[in-house]
Design a protein around this motif. Structure first.
Motif, short mmCIF file in Angstrom:
data_model
loop_
_atom_site.label_atom_id
_atom_site.label_comp_id
_atom_site.label_asym_id
_atom_site.label_seq_id
_atom_site.Cartn_x
_atom_site.Cartn_y
_atom_site.Cartn_z
N SER B 139 0.82 -1.21 0.00
CA SER B 139 0.00 0.00 0.00
C SER B 139 0.85 1.26 0.00
O SER B 139 0.34 2.34 -0.31
N VAL B 140 2.11 1.15 0.37
CA VAL B 140 2.94 2.36 0.37
C VAL B 140 3.96 2.37 -0.79
O VAL B 140 4.80 3.26 -0.87
N LEU B 141 3.84 1.39 -1.67
CA LEU B 141 4.72 1.36 -2.84
C LEU B 141 4.38 2.52 -3.77
O LEU B 141 3.21 2.84 -3.94
N PRO B 142 5.39 3.18 -4.37
CA PRO B 142 5.08 4.24 -5.33
C PRO B 142 4.13 3.71 -6.42
O PRO B 142 4.26 2.55 -6.84
N ALA B 143 3.20 4.55 -6.86
CA ALA B 143 2.12 4.12 -7.75
C ALA B 143 2.64 3.46 -9.03
O ALA B 143 2.09 2.44 -9.46
N ASP B 144 3.71 4.02 -9.63
CA ASP B 144 4.16 3.45 -10.91
C ASP B 144 4.73 2.04 -10.72
O ASP B 144 4.55 1.17 -11.56
N GLN B 145 5.38 1.82 -9.56
CA GLN B 145 5.91 0.48 -9.29
C GLN B 145 4.79 -0.51 -9.00
O GLN B 145 4.79 -1.65 -9.49
N ALA B 146 3.81 -0.06 -8.21
CA ALA B 146 2.68 -0.92 -7.86
C ALA B 146 1.92 -1.33 -9.13
O ALA B 146 1.51 -2.48 -9.28
N ARG B 147 1.77 -0.38 -10.05
CA ARG B 147 1.02 -0.62 -11.28
C ARG B 147 1.69 -1.71 -12.12
O ARG B 147 1.04 -2.63 -12.60
N VAL B 148 2.99 -1.61 -12.29
CA VAL B 148 3.74 -2.59 -13.09
C VAL B 148 3.65 -3.98 -12.44
O VAL B 148 3.45 -4.99 -13.11
N LEU B 149 3.77 -3.99 -11.11
CA LEU B 149 3.69 -5.25 -10.39
C LEU B 149 2.31 -5.89 -10.59
O LEU B 149 2.18 -7.07 -10.90
N GLN B 150 1.27 -5.06 -10.44
CA GLN B 150 -0.09 -5.56 -10.57
C GLN B 150 -0.36 -6.11 -11.98
O GLN B 150 -0.94 -7.18 -12.13
N LEU B 151 0.09 -5.36 -12.98
CA LEU B 151 -0.10 -5.84 -14.35
C LEU B 151 0.62 -7.17 -14.57
O LEU B 151 0.14 -8.03 -15.28
N SER B 152 1.79 -7.33 -13.92
CA SER B 152 2.54 -8.58 -14.09
C SER B 152 1.76 -9.78 -13.56
O SER B 152 1.88 -10.88 -14.06
N TYR B 153 0.96 -9.56 -12.51
CA TYR B 153 0.23 -10.68 -11.91
C TYR B 153 -1.09 -10.95 -12.60
O TYR B 153 -1.53 -12.08 -12.67
N PHE B 154 -1.76 -9.93 -13.04
CA PHE B 154 -3.17 -10.10 -13.36
C PHE B 154 -3.56 -10.00 -14.81
O PHE B 154 -4.66 -10.31 -15.18
N GLU B 155 -2.71 -9.55 -15.65
CA GLU B 155 -3.20 -9.36 -17.00
C GLU B 155 -2.62 -10.37 -17.98
O GLU B 155 -2.83 -10.28 -19.17
N GLU B 156 -1.88 -11.35 -17.44
CA GLU B 156 -1.27 -12.36 -18.30
C GLU B 156 -0.55 -11.68 -19.46
O GLU B 156 -0.73 -11.95 -20.62
N GLN B 157 0.23 -10.70 -19.09
CA GLN B 157 0.92 -9.95 -20.12
C GLN B 157 2.41 -10.18 -20.03
O GLN B 157 2.96 -10.27 -18.94
N SER B 158 3.03 -10.26 -21.16
CA SER B 158 4.48 -10.28 -21.16
C SER B 158 4.94 -8.89 -20.76
O SER B 158 4.18 -7.92 -20.88
N HIS B 159 6.15 -8.80 -20.29
CA HIS B 159 6.64 -7.49 -19.87
C HIS B 159 6.77 -6.54 -21.07
O HIS B 159 6.66 -5.34 -20.92
N ALA B 160 6.93 -7.13 -22.25
CA ALA B 160 6.98 -6.30 -23.46
C ALA B 160 5.62 -5.65 -23.71
O ALA B 160 5.53 -4.47 -24.08
N ARG B 161 4.53 -6.42 -23.47
CA ARG B 161 3.20 -5.85 -23.69
C ARG B 161 2.86 -4.80 -22.65
O ARG B 161 2.18 -3.81 -22.93
N ILE B 162 3.33 -5.04 -21.41
CA ILE B 162 3.10 -4.05 -20.35
C ILE B 162 3.78 -2.73 -20.74
O ILE B 162 3.21 -1.65 -20.59
N ALA B 163 5.00 -2.86 -21.28
CA ALA B 163 5.75 -1.68 -21.69
C ALA B 163 4.95 -0.91 -22.75
O ALA B 163 4.81 0.31 -22.68
N GLU B 164 4.40 -1.66 -23.69
CA GLU B 164 3.61 -1.06 -24.77
C GLU B 164 2.39 -0.34 -24.20
O GLU B 164 2.11 0.81 -24.53
N GLU B 165 1.69 -1.05 -23.31
CA GLU B 165 0.46 -0.49 -22.77
C GLU B 165 0.71 0.78 -21.96
O GLU B 165 -0.05 1.73 -22.03
N LEU B 166 1.79 0.78 -21.20
CA LEU B 166 2.07 1.95 -20.37
C LEU B 166 2.86 3.02 -21.13
O LEU B 166 3.11 4.10 -20.62
N GLY B 167 3.27 2.67 -22.37
CA GLY B 167 4.05 3.61 -23.16
C GLY B 167 5.42 3.91 -22.57
O GLY B 167 5.90 5.04 -22.62
#
Lengths: 225, 193
Positions: B139-167
């Motif tokens: 809950s105290v993690l900086p928002a951008d770090q928390a967001r990347v972590l969350q996407l890694s767990y829940f969206e079944e996305q490769s890290h390349a796709r996460i990069a694309e999505e977040l620009g």
């Protein structure tokens, strides 16, 4: 065994999340078997998954979900017995091929089909591994004698290596038993097996692997990379 | 929202006396969350329903193996659901019928993390203690770090796709993950002392 080279956190996050593809996941699992530090990190990352599951917005289930779950339990119990089954002890797998003395076969590899050792040069052998659910994964074992080196090579994908026995030096660092390495396409290396006996590594190559030179290219083609 | 103690009590009731009321309470809490998780991982509704049922069946049949000193129930169940999902996808990839020809519990046993079994009793206790801090640390993690972590767990996305999505560049995704994990560990160490 002092492990100095570990998988980067992104690998552990993807193992925890269940999104690492078969071949890579096998390499990281093999590393985890021998590495307390990484197991500790994985625990933390699994706990992150637990918290995220707790905090997720609940979704609506089909109205018959509960009834169907109970039916599934009844069906399962009639076929396989009651709920409180003890965990089956996992037999430690016996190695499917000859290994250097003192080397144990990782239990992560128990479901893999393993070829025999193929000769690929003086003091150099390789075996192919295939996972039942991901037969295309480019997985292999290398067994290289002391003082020998692999032909110099590059790869366009990520090459993951887990050292199972012995050690090698590829000019960047020395990798010993238990160490994990991820080399990307920028790395053009020629691992040399250091003194202290044969070296056995588990490797996974993403993309294609290219050896330098005519003979090396033939070997590369023969391995099927 | 049930407390950790309530969840653990229900789980014990399932393990020791096959208590269907306790199981119903666990189902009410976890099934809709598992459904949400599996959907976000990309499972179509019908498949997600199947996998939730399967996960809850394993909870029922393997309740006795859950040790509250070792992990929080939500963590245990998260790893069960993850393994159920992976086994399902693997069977599909291997061209096997997803029908349960063998006891799926066996499948799950085979997939059990070497990690869980290899911890000594002291480390297990420590693991459970640290785990309770994870929610606070997240809950105290900086928002951008928390967001990347969350996407890694829940969206079944490769890290390349996460990069694309977040620009953002792939390297940034990886470095944010590294920072997030380091930050979590630092925070947990701080809570311990």
């Amino acid at each position: 065994m002092i492990i100095e080279h570990h998988p980067a956190d992104e690998f552990l996050v993807r193992i925890a999340a269940g999104s690492l593809p078969g071949g890579e996941s096998l390499l990281v699992s093999t590393h985890l078997e021998g590495c307390e530090r990484c197991r500790d990190r994985l625990h933390l990352l699994q706990a992150v998954g637990g918290v995220l599951l707790d905090e997720i917005e609940p979704a609506t289930m089909a109205p018959d979900a509960w009834v169907r779950t109970l039916a599934r339990i009844d069906e399962r119990e009639s076929r396989f017995g009651g709920a409180a089954l003890p965990l089956r002890a996992k037999a430690s797998p016996s190695p499917p091929l000859a290994l250097p003395g003192g080397m144990t076969w990782p239990s992560s590899l128990r479901d893999c089909k393993v070829s025999r050792w193929h000769w690929m040069g003086p003091g150099m052998h390789f075996a192919r591994l295939s996972m039942p659910h991901d037969p295309a994964a480019a997985l292999f074992l290398l067994r290289i004698a002391e003082g020998r080196h692999l032909p110099r090579h590059t790869h366009d994908g990520l090459e993951l290596t887990q050292v199972l026995h012995g050690s090698f030096d590829d000019g960047r660092a020395v990798f010993g038993a238990g160490d994990f390495d991820a080399a990307d396409a920028d790395v053009h290396h020629q691992p040399v097996v250091t003194s202290g006996g044969e070296c056995v590594c588990l490797a996974h190559v993403g993309g294609s692997l290219r050896f330098d030179g005519r003979i090396a290219a033939t070997i590369g083609g023969w391995i099927g990379m | 929202m049930p407390t950790t103690d309530e969840l653990n009590q229900w789980m014990r009731a399932v393990a020791t006396s096959s208590d269907r009321l306790a199981f119903a309470a666990l189902f009410r809490h976890f099934a809709p969350r598992l459904m949400s998780y599996l959907r976000r991982c990309g499972s179509p509704d019908a498949q997600a329903e199947e996998l939730v049922q399967e996960t809850m069946v394993i909870l029922w049949r393997r309740a006795v193996t859950f040790d509250p000193a070792k992990a929080q129930l939500s963590t245990w169940l998260f790893t069960v659901a993850r393994n159920v999902r992976i086994s399902h996808l693997r069977r599909l990839a291997a061209g096997e019928a997803p029908a349960a020809s063998a006891d799926p519990c066996d499948q799950w046993d085979a997939d059990l993390q070497a990690a869980d079994q290899a911890l000594g009793p002291h480390d297990q206790l420590l693991a459970a203690q640290r785990e309770r801090g994870v929610r606070r640390a997240l809950s105290v993690l900086p928002a951008d770090q928390a967001r990347v972590l969350q996407l890694s767990y829940f969206e079944e996305q490769s890290h390349a796709r996460i990069a694309e999505e977040l620009g953002i560049p792939l390297g940034t995704v990886k470095s944010r993950i590294r920072l997030a994990v380091a930050q979590l560990r630092r925070l947990l160490d701080g809570f311990d002392s």
